[in-house]
Structures are given as C-alpha cells and as structure tokens.
Design a protein around this motif. Sequence first.
Motif, mmCIF file in Angstrom:
data_model
loop_
_atom_site.group_PDB
_atom_site.id
_atom_site.type_symbol
_atom_site.label_atom_id
_atom_site.label_comp_id
_atom_site.label_asym_id
_atom_site.label_seq_id
_atom_site.Cartn_x
_atom_site.Cartn_y
_atom_site.Cartn_z
ATOM 1 N N MET A 1 -13.456 -22.008 23.672
ATOM 2 C CA MET A 1 -13.314 -20.611 24.057
ATOM 3 C C MET A 1 -12.122 -20.011 23.309
ATOM 4 O O MET A 1 -11.065 -20.621 23.233
ATOM 5 N N GLN A 2 -12.307 -18.815 22.782
ATOM 6 C CA GLN A 2 -11.224 -18.148 22.072
ATOM 7 C C GLN A 2 -10.202 -17.580 23.045
ATOM 8 O O GLN A 2 -10.516 -17.309 24.204
ATOM 9 N N LEU A 3 -8.973 -17.403 22.540
ATOM 10 C CA LEU A 3 -7.881 -16.902 23.372
ATOM 11 C C LEU A 3 -8.234 -15.566 24.020
ATOM 12 O O LEU A 3 -8.012 -15.378 25.218
ATOM 13 N N ARG A 4 -8.783 -14.643 23.240
ATOM 14 C CA ARG A 4 -9.115 -13.313 23.783
ATOM 15 C C ARG A 4 -10.075 -13.425 24.962
ATOM 16 O O ARG A 4 -9.846 -12.828 26.014
ATOM 17 N N ALA A 5 -11.154 -14.166 24.799
ATOM 18 C CA ALA A 5 -12.149 -14.305 25.869
ATOM 19 C C ALA A 5 -11.521 -14.970 27.088
ATOM 20 O O ALA A 5 -11.752 -14.543 28.232
ATOM 21 N N PHE A 6 -10.716 -15.989 26.864
ATOM 22 C CA PHE A 6 -10.064 -16.697 27.969
ATOM 23 C C PHE A 6 -9.153 -15.759 28.753
ATOM 24 O O PHE A 6 -9.220 -15.701 29.987
ATOM 25 N N LEU A 7 -8.288 -15.014 28.048
ATOM 26 C CA LEU A 7 -7.343 -14.133 28.734
ATOM 27 C C LEU A 7 -8.043 -12.965 29.423
ATOM 28 O O LEU A 7 -7.692 -12.598 30.551
ATOM 29 N N GLU A 8 -9.029 -12.382 28.764
ATOM 30 C CA GLU A 8 -9.749 -11.273 29.388
ATOM 31 C C GLU A 8 -10.506 -11.742 30.628
ATOM 32 O O GLU A 8 -10.587 -11.017 31.618
ATOM 33 N N GLU A 9 -11.031 -12.966 30.595
ATOM 34 C CA GLU A 9 -11.696 -13.542 31.764
ATOM 35 C C GLU A 9 -10.719 -13.714 32.925
ATOM 36 O O GLU A 9 -11.085 -13.605 34.092
ATOM 37 N N LYS A 10 -9.447 -13.950 32.598
ATOM 38 C CA LYS A 10 -8.401 -14.128 33.608
ATOM 39 C C LYS A 10 -7.776 -12.803 34.056
ATOM 40 O O LYS A 10 -6.800 -12.779 34.794
ATOM 41 N N GLY A 11 -8.306 -11.670 33.550
ATOM 42 C CA GLY A 11 -7.832 -10.365 33.993
ATOM 43 C C GLY A 11 -6.733 -9.745 33.149
ATOM 44 O O GLY A 11 -6.107 -8.768 33.551
ATOM 45 N N PHE A 12 -6.474 -10.304 31.968
ATOM 46 C CA PHE A 12 -5.476 -9.727 31.079
ATOM 47 C C PHE A 12 -6.085 -8.563 30.304
ATOM 48 O O PHE A 12 -7.266 -8.560 29.984
ATOM 49 N N TYR A 13 -5.254 -7.586 30.000
ATOM 50 C CA TYR A 13 -5.662 -6.406 29.238
ATOM 51 C C TYR A 13 -5.129 -6.538 27.808
ATOM 52 O O TYR A 13 -3.948 -6.810 27.618
ATOM 53 N N ARG A 14 -5.973 -6.330 26.820
ATOM 54 C CA ARG A 14 -5.610 -6.489 25.406
ATOM 55 C C ARG A 14 -5.092 -5.177 24.826
ATOM 56 O O ARG A 14 -5.717 -4.129 24.965
ATOM 57 N N ILE A 15 -3.929 -5.264 24.158
ATOM 58 C CA ILE A 15 -3.302 -4.105 23.526
ATOM 59 C C ILE A 15 -3.072 -4.418 22.046
ATOM 60 O O ILE A 15 -2.274 -5.295 21.713
ATOM 61 N N PRO A 16 -3.768 -3.727 21.148
ATOM 62 C CA PRO A 16 -3.525 -3.934 19.708
ATOM 63 C C PRO A 16 -2.119 -3.457 19.331
ATOM 64 O O PRO A 16 -1.621 -2.459 19.856
ATOM 65 N N LEU A 17 -1.490 -4.186 18.434
ATOM 66 C CA LEU A 17 -0.149 -3.848 17.958
ATOM 67 C C LEU A 17 -0.198 -3.564 16.457
ATOM 68 O O LEU A 17 -0.972 -4.179 15.736
ATOM 69 N N LYS A 18 0.658 -2.657 16.024
ATOM 70 C CA LYS A 18 0.787 -2.373 14.593
ATOM 71 C C LYS A 18 2.031 -3.097 14.080
ATOM 72 O O LYS A 18 3.131 -2.877 14.603
ATOM 73 N N LYS A 19 1.856 -3.943 13.082
ATOM 74 C CA LYS A 19 3.007 -4.643 12.517
ATOM 75 C C LYS A 19 3.667 -3.751 11.473
ATOM 76 O O LYS A 19 3.034 -3.277 10.540
ATOM 77 N N LEU A 20 4.966 -3.521 11.645
ATOM 78 C CA LEU A 20 5.730 -2.678 10.729
ATOM 79 C C LEU A 20 6.275 -3.505 9.571
ATOM 80 O O LEU A 20 6.360 -4.732 9.659
ATOM 81 N N VAL A 21 6.704 -2.836 8.520
ATOM 82 C CA VAL A 21 7.287 -3.551 7.377
ATOM 83 C C VAL A 21 8.574 -4.259 7.778
ATOM 84 O O VAL A 21 8.984 -5.219 7.139
#
Length: 144
Positions: A1-21
């Motif tokens: 199972m991938q990390l995203r699927a595992f965490l979302e199954e556990k009720g975590f909310y995913r927030i994309p981040l922008k990496k700066l220089v």
Amino acid sequence: MQLRAFLEEKGFYRIPLKKLVTGHYKFEAKINDIKGSFILDTGASTSCVGMDAADYFEMITHDSEIKAAGAGAINMNTKVTHNNSFQVNDWKTRKMEFVLFDLSHVNHALTEAEETPVNGIIGGDLLKKCRAVIDYGRNCLYLK
C-alpha cells in the motif's frame, strides 16, 4: 500500500506543497477565513505570523514577554494571538495560537532568492497537534 492511500485511509488530509529555490516548502492557507501564504518550517517550535499581518488576518493580539529568535534574527519583540481558525483547503482547525514578530528578514531572504514574501511560518506546534506527516519525495503534507 502506498503512503498516500494508507494515510488517507487513516483520516489524514493531503496538502500539496511548493518547493522554493531556498529549499523551503510553501503553501496557501487561511487564518480567520483570510487567505495568506506560509512556509512550513519543522525547525520552528511555534507557528508565527508577521507583526504587520495582524490586522490583515483580523487577529486580536496581546503583548508578550517572549523574545523571538530564529531565521537569522535574535531578541525580537513579540505579541501573541489566540483562538484563530487555520484552514488549508478543506482541512480546518480552531483555537490556533500564533506568535507575531517582524518577518522582514525572512521575506528579504525570499525576495533575494526571487521568491514572493510570506505572511507566516507554520511550525512544530501545529505539526505535532495534527500528527503531521511530510512526504518529501512527493512534496506534500498530511494533517489529521
């Protein structure tokens, strides 16, 4: 199972981040329903907002005896604010506290790197409270 699927199954909310220089991660969020931009800083013990943004975010501030240090500056005067809402997309928490201090040195460094200024820094207090998981490989943050 991938990390995203595992965490979302556990009720975590995913927030994309922008990496700066600069290597920092940046994201958009709302304080008291007002949009701003923030850096994620695992080394910051407390979440902070620039002193100049208190009115913008409609914060009620109180004087503080605490002196702030970090990000190249020391012994800075601070204020505190309590009971603020903090929202990223559909994820929201209430009763968030922030320390307010002069972030001009942070924003100067960002501008020198040709990045846009930020309104604040989200630190370890929120990350711990929300059981945060950072996926550095996919540039995203998970909060519960």
